[in-house]
Enzyme design. Structure first.
Site, PDB file in Angstrom:
ATOM      1  N   TRP A 149       0.782  -1.249   0.113  1.00  0.00           N
ATOM      2  CA  TRP A 149      -0.044   0.125  -0.069  1.00  0.00           C
ATOM      3  C   TRP A 149       0.931   1.204  -0.197  1.00  0.00           C
ATOM      4  O   TRP A 149       0.438   2.197  -0.667  1.00  0.00           O
ATOM      5  CB  TRP A 149      -0.827  -0.168   1.079  1.00  0.00           C
ATOM      6  CG  TRP A 149      -1.680  -1.309   1.133  1.00  0.00           C
ATOM      7  CD1 TRP A 149      -1.711  -2.159   1.983  1.00  0.00           C
ATOM      8  CD2 TRP A 149      -2.536  -1.568   0.036  1.00  0.00           C
ATOM      9  NE1 TRP A 149      -2.601  -3.223   1.621  1.00  0.00           N
ATOM     10  CE2 TRP A 149      -3.296  -2.926   0.578  1.00  0.00           C
ATOM     11  CE3 TRP A 149      -3.338  -0.745  -0.999  1.00  0.00           C
ATOM     12  CZ2 TRP A 149      -4.217  -3.411  -0.369  1.00  0.00           C
ATOM     13  CZ3 TRP A 149      -4.145  -1.586  -1.646  1.00  0.00           C
ATOM     14  CH2 TRP A 149      -4.827  -2.812  -1.383  1.00  0.00           C
ATOM     15  N   ASP A 180      -2.375   6.234   6.220  1.00  0.00           N
ATOM     16  CA  ASP A 180      -3.268   5.296   5.986  1.00  0.00           C
ATOM     17  C   ASP A 180      -3.346   4.245   6.525  1.00  0.00           C
ATOM     18  O   ASP A 180      -2.558   3.542   7.228  1.00  0.00           O
ATOM     19  CB  ASP A 180      -2.608   4.704   4.450  1.00  0.00           C
ATOM     20  CG  ASP A 180      -3.534   3.587   4.043  1.00  0.00           C
ATOM     21  OD1 ASP A 180      -4.718   3.157   4.729  1.00  0.00           O
ATOM     22  OD2 ASP A 180      -3.345   2.876   2.782  1.00  0.00           O
ATOM     23  N   LYS A 204     -12.561  -2.719   5.971  1.00  0.00           N
ATOM     24  CA  LYS A 204     -11.849  -3.657   6.743  1.00  0.00           C
ATOM     25  C   LYS A 204     -12.311  -3.832   8.218  1.00  0.00           C
ATOM     26  O   LYS A 204     -12.400  -4.816   8.920  1.00  0.00           O
ATOM     27  CB  LYS A 204     -10.460  -3.742   6.718  1.00  0.00           C
ATOM     28  CG  LYS A 204      -9.945  -4.277   5.164  1.00  0.00           C
ATOM     29  CD  LYS A 204      -8.476  -3.566   4.976  1.00  0.00           C
ATOM     30  CE  LYS A 204      -8.289  -4.149   3.322  1.00  0.00           C
ATOM     31  NZ  LYS A 204      -7.625  -3.178   2.750  1.00  0.00           N
TER      32      LYS A 204
HETATM   33  C1  LIG Z   1      -7.195  -2.284   1.628  1.00  0.00           C
HETATM   34  C2  LIG Z   1      -6.221  -1.360   1.752  1.00  0.00           C
HETATM   35  C3  LIG Z   1      -6.231  -0.200   0.899  1.00  0.00           C
HETATM   36  C4  LIG Z   1      -7.112  -0.155  -0.303  1.00  0.00           C
HETATM   37  O1  LIG Z   1      -8.272   0.190   0.111  1.00  0.00           O
HETATM   38  P1  LIG Z   1      -9.187   0.656  -1.196  1.00  0.00           P
HETATM   39  O2  LIG Z   1     -10.239   1.149  -0.408  1.00  0.00           O
HETATM   40  O3  LIG Z   1      -9.541  -0.771  -1.806  1.00  0.00           O
HETATM   41  O4  LIG Z   1      -8.603   1.272  -2.080  1.00  0.00           O
HETATM   42  C5  LIG Z   1      -5.271   0.715   1.067  1.00  0.00           C
HETATM   43  N1  LIG Z   1      -4.565   0.765   1.982  1.00  0.00           N
HETATM   44  C6  LIG Z   1      -4.342  -0.233   3.025  1.00  0.00           C
HETATM   45  C7  LIG Z   1      -3.513  -0.283   4.357  1.00  0.00           C
HETATM   46  C8  LIG Z   1      -5.319  -1.495   2.960  1.00  0.00           C
HETATM   47  O5  LIG Z   1      -5.455  -2.311   3.881  1.00  0.00           O
END
Ligand SMILES: *Cc1c(COP(=O)(O)O)cnc(C)c1O
Length: 268
Positions: A103, A173, A197
């Site tokens: 990521w 993030d 998530k």
């Molecule tokens: C799953 C994930 C993403 C991607 O997320 P989307 O909403 O599918 O764009 C980005 N960063 C992390 C840390 C993730 O676990």
């Protein structure tokens, strides 16, 4: 229901059964309105109350200090990789990135499209099996921001302490560990997380941003991609993911009723 399966393989992952049951129970007739919240206008008072509640609960549960805004956007965490760079970078400007996995790499790639990502620390040479130590991170005080991925969903590593970035805003993030443990939000300029998530369904992203950064963002980028637009309109500049925000609010109410983020952390 006799047998529920727990999905630990995100994208979307396991949600608490009481939250799913509440959404199911309210689905056809939202609180006597005679319609589903899915059939209700995003400008209706019922939805407005949900939206306000969701913003307030993010602030309350995460202890977001004054001087920050909370709102919800679409496009996944992946759009944030580009959107934050579009807002804060430009000619001659760079962001410092700590490269800790898939990521982070994607965030770096997007930043390099609109500006420059400077890698200030990386664990790529050890296949992302750990987080770089403070002595392996070289921050440049001239950076517009420092970007980290707090939990590296694929590599399986997590920042347990956050780098001291001085006056440079720390952008994070937190898609796979938001509200899984108590954190000090005042250390961050921006926290973003796809809801799917930890907090609800896919299609809604939680943004927690310091107000001075909202103002600092560029004005010569598309309207919808400016943080100021989303903040000023409380996520309602255009039609939001109303189901996602509704569901998120149900989840946040559930967390509050069950002892808040500290209780979630204890369970984890
Ligand atoms: C799953 C994930 C993403 C991607 O997320 P989307 O909403 O599918 O764009 C980005 N960063 C992390 C840390 C993730 O676990």
């Amino acid at each position: 229901m006799v047998h529920r399966v727990y999905n630990f393989n995100p994208g979307p992952a396991t949600l608490p059964l009481p939250v799913l049951e509440r959404v199911q129970a309210e689905f056809l007739d939202y609180r006597g309105t005679g319609m589903s919240i899915m059939e209700s206008s995003h400008r209706a008072p019922e939805f407005d109350a949900i939206n306000e509640s969701a913003m307030a609960l993010v602030k309350e549960l995460m202890g977001v200090p004054d001087g920050y805004s909370v709102f919800f956007v679409q496009g996944g965490a992946s759009l944030q990789f580009a959107m934050l760079a579009m807002n804060f970078l430009g000619e001659g400007k760079f962001g410092d990135y700590i490269n800790t996995g898939t990521w982070s790499r994607k965030a770096i790639k997007e930043a390099n499209i609109v500006g420059k990502a400077r890698v200030a620390g990386s664990s790529e040479e050890v296949n992302f099996t750990r987080i770089p130590g403070d002595d392996e991170i070289n921050l440049d005080p001239a950076a517009e921001y420092v970007h980290i991925t707090s939990n590296n969903t694929i590599a399986g590593t997590q920042f347990h302490t956050f780098p001291d970035t001085g006056d440079v805003p720390l952008l994070c993030d937190a898609s796979s560990d938001i509200m899984s443990k108590v954190i000090d939000v005042s250390k961050f300029g921006l926290i973003y997380a796809g809801a799917q998530k930890n907090l609800g369904p896919s299609g809604v992203v939680v943004i927690i941003i310091r107000d001075d950064l909202i103002e600092k963002g560029r004005t010569d980028i598309p309207t919808l991609l400016q943080y100021r637009t989303q903040a000023a309109k409380k996520s309602l500049y255009n039609t939001p993911n109303s189901f996602g925000i509704y569901f998120l609010n149900c989840y946040l109410e559930y967390v509050k009723e069950n002892g808040g983020v500290a209780a979630v952390e204890a369970v984890n």
